[in-house]
Design a protein around this motif. Sequence first.
Motif, PDB file in Angstrom:
ATOM      1  N   ALA A  72       0.803  -1.222   0.000  1.00 44.48           N
ATOM      2  CA  ALA A  72       0.000   0.000   0.000  1.00 44.48           C
ATOM      3  C   ALA A  72       0.834   1.269   0.000  1.00 44.48           C
ATOM      4  O   ALA A  72       0.296   2.360  -0.176  1.00 44.48           O
ATOM      5  N   ARG A  73       2.159   1.161   0.205  1.00 46.34           N
ATOM      6  CA  ARG A  73       3.011   2.343   0.223  1.00 46.34           C
ATOM      7  C   ARG A  73       3.564   2.638  -1.162  1.00 46.34           C
ATOM      8  O   ARG A  73       3.722   1.731  -1.982  1.00 46.34           O
ATOM      9  N   PRO A  74       3.889   3.890  -1.446  1.00 45.61           N
ATOM     10  CA  PRO A  74       4.539   4.213  -2.725  1.00 45.61           C
ATOM     11  C   PRO A  74       6.031   3.922  -2.655  1.00 45.61           C
ATOM     12  O   PRO A  74       6.736   4.473  -1.813  1.00 45.61           O
ATOM     13  N   TRP A  75       6.523   3.051  -3.500  1.00 54.65           N
ATOM     14  CA  TRP A  75       7.939   2.734  -3.563  1.00 54.65           C
ATOM     15  C   TRP A  75       8.311   2.477  -5.014  1.00 54.65           C
ATOM     16  O   TRP A  75       7.452   2.451  -5.906  1.00 54.65           O
ATOM     17  N   ARG A  76       9.585   2.296  -5.229  1.00 55.34           N
ATOM     18  CA  ARG A  76      10.093   2.094  -6.581  1.00 55.34           C
ATOM     19  C   ARG A  76      11.280   1.134  -6.509  1.00 55.34           C
ATOM     20  O   ARG A  76      12.214   1.352  -5.722  1.00 55.34           O
ATOM     21  N   VAL A  77      11.224   0.081  -7.285  1.00 53.80           N
ATOM     22  CA  VAL A  77      12.303  -0.895  -7.354  1.00 53.80           C
ATOM     23  C   VAL A  77      12.964  -0.764  -8.723  1.00 53.80           C
ATOM     24  O   VAL A  77      12.310  -0.969  -9.753  1.00 53.80           O
ATOM     25  N   GLU A  78      14.236  -0.384  -8.734  1.00 55.93           N
ATOM     26  CA  GLU A  78      14.972  -0.219  -9.986  1.00 55.93           C
ATOM     27  C   GLU A  78      16.015  -1.326 -10.096  1.00 55.93           C
ATOM     28  O   GLU A  78      16.976  -1.371  -9.329  1.00 55.93           O
ATOM     29  N   LEU A  79      15.803  -2.228 -11.029  1.00 59.26           N
ATOM     30  CA  LEU A  79      16.747  -3.313 -11.296  1.00 59.26           C
ATOM     31  C   LEU A  79      17.487  -2.951 -12.571  1.00 59.26           C
ATOM     32  O   LEU A  79      16.949  -3.061 -13.681  1.00 59.26           O
ATOM     33  N   ASN A  80      18.708  -2.464 -12.417  1.00 58.21           N
ATOM     34  CA  ASN A  80      19.417  -1.840 -13.538  1.00 58.21           C
ATOM     35  C   ASN A  80      20.365  -2.775 -14.272  1.00 58.21           C
ATOM     36  O   ASN A  80      21.159  -2.329 -15.086  1.00 58.21           O
ATOM     37  N   THR A  81      20.295  -4.060 -13.970  1.00 56.66           N
ATOM     38  CA  THR A  81      21.083  -5.054 -14.699  1.00 56.66           C
ATOM     39  C   THR A  81      20.185  -6.257 -14.983  1.00 56.66           C
ATOM     40  O   THR A  81      19.074  -6.364 -14.436  1.00 56.66           O
ATOM     41  N   ASP A  82      20.653  -7.146 -15.840  1.00 63.28           N
ATOM     42  CA  ASP A  82      19.967  -8.432 -15.935  1.00 63.28           C
ATOM     43  C   ASP A  82      19.962  -9.049 -14.543  1.00 63.28           C
ATOM     44  O   ASP A  82      20.957  -8.966 -13.814  1.00 63.28           O
ATOM     45  N   PHE A  83      18.862  -9.664 -14.165  1.00 61.38           N
ATOM     46  CA  PHE A  83      18.755 -10.121 -12.790  1.00 61.38           C
ATOM     47  C   PHE A  83      18.016 -11.453 -12.692  1.00 61.38           C
ATOM     48  O   PHE A  83      17.316 -11.874 -13.610  1.00 61.38           O
ATOM     49  N   ARG A  84      18.197 -12.051 -11.532  1.00 66.30           N
ATOM     50  CA  ARG A  84      17.448 -13.241 -11.136  1.00 66.30           C
ATOM     51  C   ARG A  84      16.968 -12.975  -9.721  1.00 66.30           C
ATOM     52  O   ARG A  84      17.766 -12.625  -8.845  1.00 66.30           O
ATOM     53  N   ALA A  85      15.682 -13.116  -9.495  1.00 66.78           N
ATOM     54  CA  ALA A  85      15.119 -12.732  -8.198  1.00 66.78           C
ATOM     55  C   ALA A  85      13.966 -13.644  -7.837  1.00 66.78           C
ATOM     56  O   ALA A  85      13.409 -14.361  -8.676  1.00 66.78           O
ATOM     57  N   VAL A  86      13.616 -13.595  -6.558  1.00 66.61           N
ATOM     58  CA  VAL A  86      12.417 -14.264  -6.050  1.00 66.61           C
ATOM     59  C   VAL A  86      11.533 -13.188  -5.438  1.00 66.61           C
ATOM     60  O   VAL A  86      11.994 -12.393  -4.607  1.00 66.61           O
ATOM     61  N   VAL A  87      10.278 -13.146  -5.873  1.00 68.19           N
ATOM     62  CA  VAL A  87       9.290 -12.241  -5.292  1.00 68.19           C
ATOM     63  C   VAL A  87       8.212 -13.103  -4.655  1.00 68.19           C
ATOM     64  O   VAL A  87       7.644 -13.981  -5.315  1.00 68.19           O
ATOM     65  N   ILE A  88       7.947 -12.868  -3.389  1.00 70.38           N
ATOM     66  CA  ILE A  88       6.955 -13.654  -2.657  1.00 70.38           C
ATOM     67  C   ILE A  88       5.872 -12.723  -2.128  1.00 70.38           C
ATOM     68  O   ILE A  88       6.160 -11.750  -1.439  1.00 70.38           O
ATOM     69  N   ARG A  89       4.658 -13.020  -2.493  1.00 70.03           N
ATOM     70  CA  ARG A  89       3.497 -12.289  -1.979  1.00 70.03           C
ATOM     71  C   ARG A  89       2.912 -13.105  -0.835  1.00 70.03           C
ATOM     72  O   ARG A  89       2.298 -14.155  -1.047  1.00 70.03           O
ATOM     73  N   LEU A  90       3.154 -12.662   0.376  1.00 73.91           N
ATOM     74  CA  LEU A  90       2.732 -13.382   1.569  1.00 73.91           C
ATOM     75  C   LEU A  90       1.359 -12.897   2.021  1.00 73.91           C
ATOM     76  O   LEU A  90       1.198 -11.734   2.427  1.00 73.91           O
ATOM     77  N   GLU A  91       0.359 -13.757   1.921  1.00 72.14           N
ATOM     78  CA  GLU A  91      -0.979 -13.449   2.413  1.00 72.14           C
ATOM     79  C   GLU A  91      -1.085 -13.862   3.884  1.00 72.14           C
ATOM     80  O   GLU A  91      -0.237 -14.593   4.405  1.00 72.14           O
TER      81      GLU A  91
END
Length: 393
Positions: A114-133
Amino acid sequence: MLDDLRRFSTDAFPEDLRPAAWAEVMAKVLMAPAAPAYDAPPLAGYVSARSSALESVFARLSSSPQVWLPHPGNTRRGGHTVLMLALLEGSGLVVEGQESVALAAGGIVLLDPARPWRVELNTDFRAVVIRLESASFVLRLVRTSGQDLNTISPKTGVGAVCLNLVRSIADELDQLGRHELLPIEATLMELLVTCLSHVDDEDAQAAAAPDDSTSVQLGHLRRVCRTVEARLGDAELTLEAVAALEGLSPRYIQKLFKAASASFGEYLKARRLERCRLDLANRALAHFTIAELCFRWGFGDAANFSRAFTARFGLSPKAYRAAPPADVAAGPTQRGAPAAGVTTTTSTRAAAAADTPEARRRQFEAVLTDHERYALALALAPKRAVPHAAEAV
């Protein structure tokens, strides 16, 4: 279009349809990709994802550089969801409000959807994003933290365990089912609570410190300023590196600067700009290009340096170098400055006499101002010439 998010690749779509398809993928983890630059190469990305029995989403992503924002619909959601971003390869930056934190491989950050933020990934990347309910307690810890950015350091014991768990999830995600993810999700939440509670314990200890805790914190701030000044030319200098050198936590250092109405990033940039200003006014360095001077003090991009310099000093670096002011030492060092005619020392003593939040703020601001003046005087002090070998006795 993408009801089944188990696997997705941009290669399956024509180039003109890739951004829309990718946006639909990112919506599953409550994120929205920012519009790419007009000259950006075609989007290339791959996602493998699974949902748990609690409808949490675990996504492993590999992609070309991107910028992510909160999904526009997040503000209408209930307060029970937390986003976790773990960067496994690549580098980036997370910005929220006036604060920012650099992300390197192994970095983990928790985000409030709910907060305003910004994620800048400025290279090729590998990541895990988890949406925890069903993560209301974790979300409360995120929101009540003293700083807006909640990072988990892999250098701590629990943080390292948390990172290793995320890496294992990424490696085995394709073999995990909904109900198999449930105990993993519970373990992950316990680890996150432990990490965030450890930060809160540091706050409680600071609050319970004796009355002279302010003087201790002022001493810490002076030490941090000296460390920063000695390493301004290091383009890789980070908050985490300074914290490691001084034996302090990154969050504690951020709180020290916040007490002085500043941030670590702002202070570091201001000090680098000041040293560049002195070099531009130094005729003995006229044979160096402006780009060489900005690189000398840790800036990695000449264009960004030029914009920052112009915003701070009101002149472009080129114009400043062509006509520097007569009194180079009179740099703009005001920071929530006292009224005209009142010296910093006088205002600090007056503020110290009153035990108020305003007095405390002025004490911390005075540390930064005094250090800047000391560093300026040291930089302008004549250097003793080294005697020639023939003159040495």
